[in-house]
Write a protein that holds these residues in place. Structure first.
Motif, mmCIF file in Angstrom:
data_model
loop_
_atom_site.group_PDB
_atom_site.id
_atom_site.type_symbol
_atom_site.label_atom_id
_atom_site.label_comp_id
_atom_site.label_asym_id
_atom_site.label_seq_id
_atom_site.Cartn_x
_atom_site.Cartn_y
_atom_site.Cartn_z
ATOM 1 N N ALA A 168 0.834 -1.207 0.000
ATOM 2 C CA ALA A 168 0.000 0.000 0.000
ATOM 3 C C ALA A 168 0.866 1.254 0.000
ATOM 4 O O ALA A 168 0.561 2.235 -0.699
ATOM 5 N N ILE A 169 1.949 1.242 0.759
ATOM 6 C CA ILE A 169 2.864 2.393 0.788
ATOM 7 C C ILE A 169 3.489 2.603 -0.586
ATOM 8 O O ILE A 169 3.547 3.724 -1.095
ATOM 9 N N LEU A 170 3.940 1.516 -1.214
ATOM 10 C CA LEU A 170 4.536 1.630 -2.546
ATOM 11 C C LEU A 170 3.515 2.120 -3.567
ATOM 12 O O LEU A 170 3.839 2.916 -4.457
ATOM 13 N N GLY A 171 2.273 1.656 -3.458
ATOM 14 C CA GLY A 171 1.230 2.132 -4.363
ATOM 15 C C GLY A 171 0.957 3.613 -4.198
ATOM 16 O O GLY A 171 0.770 4.328 -5.181
ATOM 17 N N ALA A 172 0.944 4.090 -2.959
ATOM 18 C CA ALA A 172 0.719 5.515 -2.703
ATOM 19 C C ALA A 172 1.867 6.350 -3.260
ATOM 20 O O ALA A 172 1.646 7.408 -3.872
ATOM 21 N N VAL A 173 3.101 5.883 -3.079
ATOM 22 C CA VAL A 173 4.255 6.603 -3.614
ATOM 23 C C VAL A 173 4.189 6.641 -5.143
ATOM 24 O O VAL A 173 4.456 7.674 -5.768
ATOM 25 N N ALA A 174 3.811 5.522 -5.765
ATOM 26 C CA ALA A 174 3.689 5.485 -7.223
ATOM 27 C C ALA A 174 2.623 6.458 -7.708
ATOM 28 O O ALA A 174 2.808 7.150 -8.717
ATOM 29 N N TYR A 175 1.509 6.549 -6.991
ATOM 30 C CA TYR A 175 0.434 7.470 -7.373
ATOM 31 C C TYR A 175 0.904 8.916 -7.276
ATOM 32 O O TYR A 175 0.636 9.728 -8.162
ATOM 33 N N VAL A 176 1.622 9.256 -6.221
ATOM 34 C CA VAL A 176 2.135 10.621 -6.059
ATOM 35 C C VAL A 176 3.152 10.942 -7.153
ATOM 36 O O VAL A 176 3.120 12.033 -7.740
ATOM 37 N N LEU A 177 4.029 10.011 -7.453
ATOM 38 C CA LEU A 177 5.017 10.242 -8.506
ATOM 39 C C LEU A 177 4.356 10.395 -9.867
ATOM 40 O O LEU A 177 4.773 11.205 -10.688
ATOM 41 N N ARG A 178 3.312 9.626 -10.123
ATOM 42 C CA ARG A 178 2.578 9.735 -11.388
ATOM 43 C C ARG A 178 1.937 11.111 -11.504
ATOM 44 O O ARG A 178 1.968 11.735 -12.562
ATOM 45 N N GLY A 179 1.375 11.585 -10.418
ATOM 46 C CA GLY A 179 0.777 12.918 -10.433
ATOM 47 C C GLY A 179 1.816 14.005 -10.630
ATOM 48 O O GLY A 179 1.567 15.008 -11.299
ATOM 49 N N ALA A 180 2.995 13.821 -10.064
ATOM 50 C CA ALA A 180 4.056 14.815 -10.220
ATOM 51 C C ALA A 180 4.624 14.811 -11.636
ATOM 52 O O ALA A 180 5.148 15.823 -12.095
ATOM 53 N N ALA A 181 4.504 13.700 -12.350
ATOM 54 C CA ALA A 181 5.061 13.596 -13.700
ATOM 55 C C ALA A 181 4.181 14.259 -14.740
ATOM 56 O O ALA A 181 4.653 14.584 -15.819
ATOM 57 N N ARG A 182 2.911 14.476 -14.446
ATOM 58 C CA ARG A 182 2.005 15.100 -15.411
ATOM 59 C C ARG A 182 2.383 16.558 -15.609
ATOM 60 O O ARG A 182 2.773 17.232 -14.667
ATOM 61 N N PRO A 183 2.209 17.057 -16.841
ATOM 62 C CA PRO A 183 2.458 18.480 -17.059
ATOM 63 C C PRO A 183 1.446 19.317 -16.285
ATOM 64 O O PRO A 183 0.289 18.933 -16.134
ATOM 65 N N ALA A 184 1.864 20.456 -15.804
ATOM 66 C CA ALA A 184 1.014 21.303 -14.961
ATOM 67 C C ALA A 184 -0.205 21.808 -15.714
ATOM 68 O O ALA A 184 -1.259 22.008 -15.137
ATOM 69 N N GLY A 185 -0.109 22.028 -17.028
ATOM 70 C CA GLY A 185 -1.219 22.564 -17.796
ATOM 71 C C GLY A 185 -2.365 21.592 -17.973
ATOM 72 O O GLY A 185 -3.490 21.995 -18.237
#
Length: 165
Positions: free
Chosen positions: A81-98
């Motif tokens: 669950a911790i690894l999944g949460a970290v992956a979700y946060v990293l995926r969100g950070a990788a998206r372009p801001a626009g």
């Protein structure tokens, strides 16, 4: 006339030699650039592989630490669950801001009571809306202006670009 033929032969020889030198120079420069890029790519790949193993070792350490006070299956589940949460946060950070809609942003514009019915939907690629936005009023409704006359097939010139200003 014979002298001009001789000069023409020299010009052709000079052009051929110049083209050969240019080809060799370009080939050498491209070879040097690809050698540098290949080295950089190998270093990035090695860095990624080492980071993957480091992440696996960290996940194992977290799981073993949790296993001291919990059953093994619970420790593994919490680690996942911790690894999944970290992956979700990293995926969100990788998206372009626009491409991320802000709070209250909708298809028709920025927040408000009239806009709150249709939220912006982004495709899985994160590259924007998967369909054009809908107008706030249906076309042809009473009180809306008539659309411009539609183009007929005879009006289209195949030599011109197919977009309208």
């Amino acid at each position: 006339m014979e002298r001009l033929d001789h000069l023409e032969h020299l010009d052709k020889h000079l052009v051929d030699e110049l083209a050969q030198v240019a080809r060799e120079t370009v080939r050498d420069e491209l070879r040097e650039q690809t050698r540098k890029q290949r080295r950089t790519a190998m270093l990035y790949a090695a860095s990624g592989a080492v980071a993957l193993y480091a992440g696996a070792a960290l996940a194992l350490a977290v799981g073993l630490a949790l296993a001291l006070g919990l059953p093994d299956w619970a420790a593994a589940l919490i680690t996942a669950a911790i690894l999944g949460a970290v992956a979700y946060v990293l995926r969100g950070a990788a998206r372009p801001a626009g491409s991320r809609p802000t709070a209250g942003e909708t298809v028709a514009g920025k927040g408000g009571a009239a806009d709150a019915t249709a939220p912006v939907a982004a495709p899985p690629s994160g590259l924007g809306t998967p369909y054009p936005p809908m107008p706030p009023v249906a076309p042809g409704a009473p009180g809306t202006p008539e659309p411009a006359a539609a183009l007929r097939q005879d009006d289209i010139d195949p030599e011109q670009p197919h977009h309208r200003a």
